[in-house]
Design a protein around this motif. Structure first.
Motif, mmCIF file in Angstrom:
data_model
loop_
_atom_site.group_PDB
_atom_site.id
_atom_site.type_symbol
_atom_site.label_atom_id
_atom_site.label_comp_id
_atom_site.label_asym_id
_atom_site.label_seq_id
_atom_site.Cartn_x
_atom_site.Cartn_y
_atom_site.Cartn_z
ATOM 1 N N VAL A 402 0.906 -1.004 -0.036
ATOM 2 C CA VAL A 402 0.053 0.003 0.076
ATOM 3 C C VAL A 402 0.628 1.540 0.016
ATOM 4 O O VAL A 402 0.525 2.140 -0.492
ATOM 5 C CB VAL A 402 -0.881 -0.136 1.218
ATOM 6 N N MET A 403 1.730 1.403 0.465
ATOM 7 C CA MET A 403 2.569 2.629 0.929
ATOM 8 C C MET A 403 3.298 2.670 -1.206
ATOM 9 O O MET A 403 3.740 3.710 -1.227
ATOM 10 C CB MET A 403 4.179 2.235 1.803
ATOM 11 N N ALA A 404 4.215 1.123 -0.986
ATOM 12 C CA ALA A 404 4.567 1.798 -2.371
ATOM 13 C C ALA A 404 3.135 1.985 -3.896
ATOM 14 O O ALA A 404 4.175 2.714 -4.398
ATOM 15 C CB ALA A 404 4.816 0.142 -3.153
ATOM 16 N N ARG A 405 2.378 1.676 -3.171
ATOM 17 C CA ARG A 405 0.948 2.360 -4.404
ATOM 18 C C ARG A 405 1.438 4.217 -4.118
ATOM 19 O O ARG A 405 0.586 4.773 -5.140
ATOM 20 C CB ARG A 405 -0.114 1.849 -4.275
ATOM 21 N N TRP A 406 1.110 3.928 -2.755
ATOM 22 C CA TRP A 406 1.210 5.336 -2.685
ATOM 23 C C TRP A 406 1.555 6.522 -2.743
ATOM 24 O O TRP A 406 1.733 7.520 -3.015
ATOM 25 C CB TRP A 406 0.567 5.761 -0.697
ATOM 26 N N GLU A 407 3.073 6.286 -3.035
ATOM 27 C CA GLU A 407 4.084 6.951 -2.968
ATOM 28 C C GLU A 407 4.374 6.735 -4.804
ATOM 29 O O GLU A 407 4.919 7.254 -5.208
ATOM 30 C CB GLU A 407 5.156 6.376 -2.369
ATOM 31 N N GLY A 408 3.771 6.209 -5.122
ATOM 32 C CA GLY A 408 3.670 5.251 -6.798
ATOM 33 C C GLY A 408 4.529 5.100 -7.754
ATOM 34 O O GLY A 408 5.609 5.293 -8.231
ATOM 35 N N VAL A 409 4.949 3.898 -6.618
ATOM 36 C CA VAL A 409 6.460 3.508 -6.972
ATOM 37 C C VAL A 409 6.212 2.144 -7.190
ATOM 38 O O VAL A 409 7.134 1.269 -7.294
ATOM 39 C CB VAL A 409 7.531 4.090 -6.015
ATOM 40 N N LEU A 410 5.122 0.946 -7.043
ATOM 41 C CA LEU A 410 4.625 -0.236 -7.255
ATOM 42 C C LEU A 410 5.018 -0.572 -8.873
ATOM 43 O O LEU A 410 4.663 -0.235 -9.335
ATOM 44 C CB LEU A 410 3.638 -1.065 -6.290
ATOM 45 N N GLY A 411 5.790 -1.193 -8.591
ATOM 46 C CA GLY A 411 6.432 -1.734 -10.372
ATOM 47 C C GLY A 411 7.412 -1.167 -10.904
ATOM 48 O O GLY A 411 7.382 -1.725 -11.654
#
Length: 427
Positions: A402-411
């Motif tokens: 969730v934090m990675a998605r929130w930061e816009g860096v997932l994947g």
């Protein structure tokens, strides 16, 4: 035949070992006075596995956290933003866990009719007397010696030191910074390989842990307090379905990949009842599905101390269970006040030996509830510990994504993700 065995995955071997451990625990239980083999004789294998896992936690956290912070430029606002968002998420998740636990114990009323005199009162004396305070937790967070924090596996202290070290390293220029980053990068790569080597022993250690638990407590231990155990398990499932799943859907977490990634860390946590045992594999798995290393290295260890969804839900159930067993009526207002107390005192519980019992004992004492309830609960605590610990791990894995998605860096680190996934599948 040999080729077929090679095709069996790590998770499948662990499942086989769990079944074998249950069988050994049932067939050769730990019966006082009897000679011969006991399931608890396998404790040495379980302890060896846990000691190997503990030996790699600190260097893995230190190296990955330093690289994640110091290796991504000089912008410390990024770190501050991640910390702020993580705290918000942790508070929301644990608050919902307490409320669900409170609702479950009031609906099921597992404490009604329980005889508190049946507990082992000698167990109460073994509970540490020191109760955590906010000031004590804050002070304990700061290590007076990194070597001491390393030796005692104080994860929160290691995280604190690593963040300060990484921020300081980010301010250094030239060869000194490059040399230290190269060292941490090398250490990180070695520790991930270390995880793979240790996990080869996992089926033996996990099977032994299950055999010890079943051999010592027996399957019949569930009969007397089945309602208490059932209430906790149902509440944990409700939390997973109605809190964690909606969060995953709202944040557009790739569910199939996520579930596949957490399968093994969850199983390790469930069978060993140790978040620490699952932490290295969970970190590795989250990085494998595309969460940047800096996010994994910060959120996972921090959540290990502050985002214990399963443990906080358990505390809500156990504290009201004590009142019900004693025949004490607690108005909802008092129950909510007690939940607020648990919310504050449960933060940083990893810093306290036998943390859940200490927090529970403190809450019962403060609200004048009988400590004898703890002696009764201890009869099935090992079985409840398996469930709450595994949910802690799942919750922290989800928080990381969730934090990675929130930061816009997932994947965003796709190539690195593919490489990590290949390592996991090759184990």
């Amino acid at each position: 035949m040999l080729n077929r065995l090679k095709k069996v995955s790590q998770t499948q071997w662990i499942i086989v070992s769990v079944i074998a451990g249950i069988a050994i625990g049932v067939l050769w239980p730990d019966v006082a006075g009897e000679k011969g083999f006991h399931a608890t004789d396998l404790r040495v294998l379980s302890n060896i596995f846990l000691r190997m896992i503990k030996s790699l936690v600190v260097p893995l956290i230190f190296s990955t956290l330093v690289i994640g912070i110091a290796g991504h430029g000089d912008d410390m606002k990024q770190v501050g933003r991640l910390a702020f968002r993580s705290i918000i998420y942790f508070e929301i998740a644990t608050s919902l866990a307490l409320l669900i636990g409170l609702a479950a114990v009031n609906i099921a009323k597992p404490g009604v009719g329980v005889d508190l005199s049946r507990g082992d009162e000698s167990a109460i004396a073994a509970i540490p007397k020191a109760q955590p305070t906010l000031a004590g937790v804050l002070e304990h967070t700061v290590p007076q010696s990194f070597a001491e924090a390393w030796a005692n596996n104080e994860v929160l202290q290691v995280v604190f030191f690593s963040i300060i070290f990484a921020v300081s390293l980010a301010r250094v220029k030239g060869k000194a910074k490059a040399t230290m980053l190269a060292f941490c990068e090398s250490l990180s790569e070695v520790m991930f390989k270390f995880v793979a080597v240790v996990m080869a022993f996992a089926p033996f250690g996990i099977g032994a842990a299950i055999a010890v638990t079943v051999g010592k407590s027996g399957l019949g231990v569930l009969v007397n307090l089945a309602k208490m155990v059932g209430t906790l398990y149902v509440a944990l499932i409700v939390f997973a379905l109605f809190v964690l799943l909606p969060i995953a859907l709202i944040m557009k977490v790739p569910l199939r990949r996520f579930l596949k990634a957490i399968k093994e860390p969850w199983l390790i946590a469930f069978t060993t009842a140790s978040s620490e045992a699952a932490l290295p594999r969970a970190m590795q798995s989250m990085e494998a599905i595309g969460v940047p290393r800096r996010i994994v290295a910060f959120v996972m260890p921090t959540g290990y101390s502050f985002n214990l969804d399963g443990s906080t839900l358990y505390l809500a159930v156990a504290s009201v269970f004590a009142a019900q067993a004693a025949g004490i009526h607690m108005p909802m207002r008092d129950q909510l006040i007690m939940m607020g107390t648990l919310m504050l005192t449960s933060k940083g519980v990893a810093a306290v030996p036998r943390a859940s019992l200490v927090i529970l004992a403190g809450a019962l004492t403060q609200f004048k509830l009988p400590l004898e309830a703890i002696a009764v609960i201890l009869g099935v605590d090992a079985i409840m510990d398996m469930a709450r610990t595994s949910l802690n791990v799942v919750g922290n894995c989800l928080a990381t994504v969730v934090m990675a998605r929130w930061e816009g860096v997932l994947g965003t680190e796709v190539e690195h993700s593919i490489e990590r996934r290949g390592e996991l599948e090759g184990v």
